[in-house]
Design an enzyme around this catalytic site. Structure first.
Site, PDB file in Angstrom:
ATOM      1  N   GLY A   1       0.675  -1.281   0.002  1.00 13.37           N
ATOM      2  CA  GLY A   1      -0.005   0.023   0.010  1.00 13.37           C
ATOM      3  C   GLY A   1       0.820   1.351  -0.219  1.00 13.37           C
ATOM      4  O   GLY A   1       0.054   2.409   0.100  1.00 13.37           O
TER       5      GLY A   1
ATOM      6  N   SER B   1       1.686   8.414   2.414  1.00 11.94           N
ATOM      7  CA  SER B   1       1.122   6.953   2.895  1.00 11.94           C
ATOM      8  C   SER B   1       1.623   6.595   4.273  1.00 11.94           C
ATOM      9  O   SER B   1       2.872   6.590   4.404  1.00 11.94           O
ATOM     10  CB  SER B   1       1.560   5.885   1.788  1.00 11.94           C
ATOM     11  OG  SER B   1       1.126   6.365   0.484  1.00 11.94           O
TER      12      SER B   1
ATOM     13  N   ILE C   1      -4.595  -0.952   2.731  1.00 14.45           N
ATOM     14  CA  ILE C   1      -5.242  -1.023   1.402  1.00 14.45           C
ATOM     15  C   ILE C   1      -6.626  -0.604   1.715  1.00 14.45           C
ATOM     16  O   ILE C   1      -7.173  -1.169   2.659  1.00 14.45           O
ATOM     17  CB  ILE C   1      -5.236  -2.332   0.526  1.00 14.45           C
ATOM     18  CG1 ILE C   1      -3.668  -2.814   0.504  1.00 14.45           C
ATOM     19  CG2 ILE C   1      -6.018  -2.419  -0.590  1.00 14.45           C
ATOM     20  CD1 ILE C   1      -3.765  -4.363   0.097  1.00 14.45           C
TER      21      ILE C   1
ATOM     22  N   TYR D   1     -10.208   1.977  10.904  1.00 11.13           N
ATOM     23  CA  TYR D   1     -10.830   3.267  11.581  1.00 11.13           C
ATOM     24  C   TYR D   1     -11.871   2.987  12.317  1.00 11.13           C
ATOM     25  O   TYR D   1     -12.799   1.948  12.074  1.00 11.13           O
ATOM     26  CB  TYR D   1     -10.822   4.098  10.214  1.00 11.13           C
ATOM     27  CG  TYR D   1     -11.294   5.581  10.815  1.00 11.13           C
ATOM     28  CD1 TYR D   1     -10.558   6.048  11.583  1.00 11.13           C
ATOM     29  CD2 TYR D   1     -12.558   5.846  10.218  1.00 11.13           C
ATOM     30  CE1 TYR D   1     -11.081   7.496  11.968  1.00 11.13           C
ATOM     31  CE2 TYR D   1     -13.241   7.318  10.609  1.00 11.13           C
ATOM     32  CZ  TYR D   1     -12.485   7.878  11.391  1.00 11.13           C
ATOM     33  OH  TYR D   1     -12.933   9.265  11.594  1.00 11.13           O
TER      34      TYR D   1
ATOM     35  N   TYR E   1     -18.305   8.760   5.727  1.00 14.30           N
ATOM     36  CA  TYR E   1     -17.543   7.470   5.680  1.00 14.30           C
ATOM     37  C   TYR E   1     -17.977   6.312   4.531  1.00 14.30           C
ATOM     38  O   TYR E   1     -17.097   5.651   4.225  1.00 14.30           O
ATOM     39  CB  TYR E   1     -16.951   7.079   6.904  1.00 14.30           C
ATOM     40  CG  TYR E   1     -15.633   6.491   6.846  1.00 14.30           C
ATOM     41  CD1 TYR E   1     -14.348   7.184   6.791  1.00 14.30           C
ATOM     42  CD2 TYR E   1     -15.350   5.089   7.066  1.00 14.30           C
ATOM     43  CE1 TYR E   1     -13.110   6.320   6.430  1.00 14.30           C
ATOM     44  CE2 TYR E   1     -14.289   4.498   6.979  1.00 14.30           C
ATOM     45  CZ  TYR E   1     -13.197   5.075   6.628  1.00 14.30           C
ATOM     46  OH  TYR E   1     -12.027   4.587   6.643  1.00 14.30           O
TER      47      TYR E   1
END
Length: 279
Positions: free
Chosen positions: A15, A21, A95, A150, A160
């Site tokens: 990722g 990142s 990812i 998250y 979201y």
């Protein structure tokens, strides 16, 4: 300061796209702590990003792989073991992508084909990574796998969208696979629930700036940065956390335990203007 926490260890980082990142920061710190790594992403992401710069800096090879493709993953793990001359000690899954978010579709008007892609890329890919690794016996005993998640997996977060569903599935996969992989191979699997962080993916969520500000005001320690998340990942890759598995570990400055903070309430009260209206 380096503590050599990963001296002699080998890992795969999924990722890393660019310097924004979290995976990029993890890769840099893993190498600083003594690890050898392989970097991987989709071909499109490799072309779009600057992962080659990271590879040069970390003296790492880049192996293109679509994490939703078991065939690509099998090649990735096989080549990585050839490069390392043995099994892999740690894996980072960083990812996530939602076509519904990118297209601005609200949660009550989802495109279901897009939803399938969201779940496949952001969650089911984690299962595919684990299943492929286990099939090839690619991860060493006491190895560690970490995926980034998250708080929207537990709480409704404005805009979201279907990524919340994906994160819920991701955390469930960590628990379910963590039991099997731990029992049979001693491999530990955890998720880190990170503060909202301004990555390339995060910046695509509507109102993300406001979300970051709100979280900062709510968290007694403030938001955790990408660099701080990398520090946490390294501890989970290290031998210091050998008996930590199947956990969703909040790394959010205390946000997940808060109801309302003084700073957030003060800002909320400032938004009101005196009004004697009756409606």
């Amino acid at each position: 300061m380096s503590y050599n926490l990963l001296k002699g260890k080998k890992g795969i980082i999924f990722g890393a796209l660019n310097e924004m990142s979290i995976a990029w920061k993890v890769a840099e710190l893993a190498v600083a702590e003594g690890a050898e790594i392989v970097l991987t992403n989709t071909l499109v992401s490799i072309r779009m990003g600057t992962i080659d710069e990271l590879a040069k800096k970390c003296n790492a090879q880049v192996i293109p792989a679509d994490a939703t493709s078991p065939e690509d993953l099998e090649v990735l793990f096989t080549k990585s073991m050839e490069i390392f001359g043995g099994k892999i000690d740690f894996v980072l899954h960083s990812i996530g992508m939602s076509p519904n978010v990118r297209k601005g579709l609200p949660y009550d008007e989802l495109n279901y084909e897009y939803l399938k892609k969201t779940l496949d890329i952001s969650a089911i890919s984690f299962h595919k990574v684990l299943q492929t690794a286990k099939k090839l016996d690619a991860i060493a005993e006491w190895g560690s796998v970490v995926a980034l998640t998250y708080a929207a997996a537990q709480r409704t977060m404005y805009e979201y969208n279907d990524m919340a569903d994906a994160k819920s599935m991701l955390e469930s996969i960590a628990r379910s696979f963590g039991y099997i992989y731990g029992r049979e191979k001693g491999v530990r699997i955890n998720t880190i629930s990170q503060s909202p962080t301004m990555t390339t993916a995060g910046s695509g969520v509507k109102g993300f700036d406001s979300l970051i500000d709100f979280s900062e005001r709510m968290s007694p320690l403030g938001n955790a940065t990408a660099e701080e998340c990398a520090n946490y990942c390294i501890t989970l890759f290290s031998d210091l956390t050998k008996k930590v598995t199947m956990q969703n570990l909040f790394h959010d400055g205390g946000f997940s335990s808060m109801g309302m903070s003084y700073r957030a309430m003060s800002q909320y009260n400032k938004s009101f203007n005196p009004c004697d209206c009756k409606e």
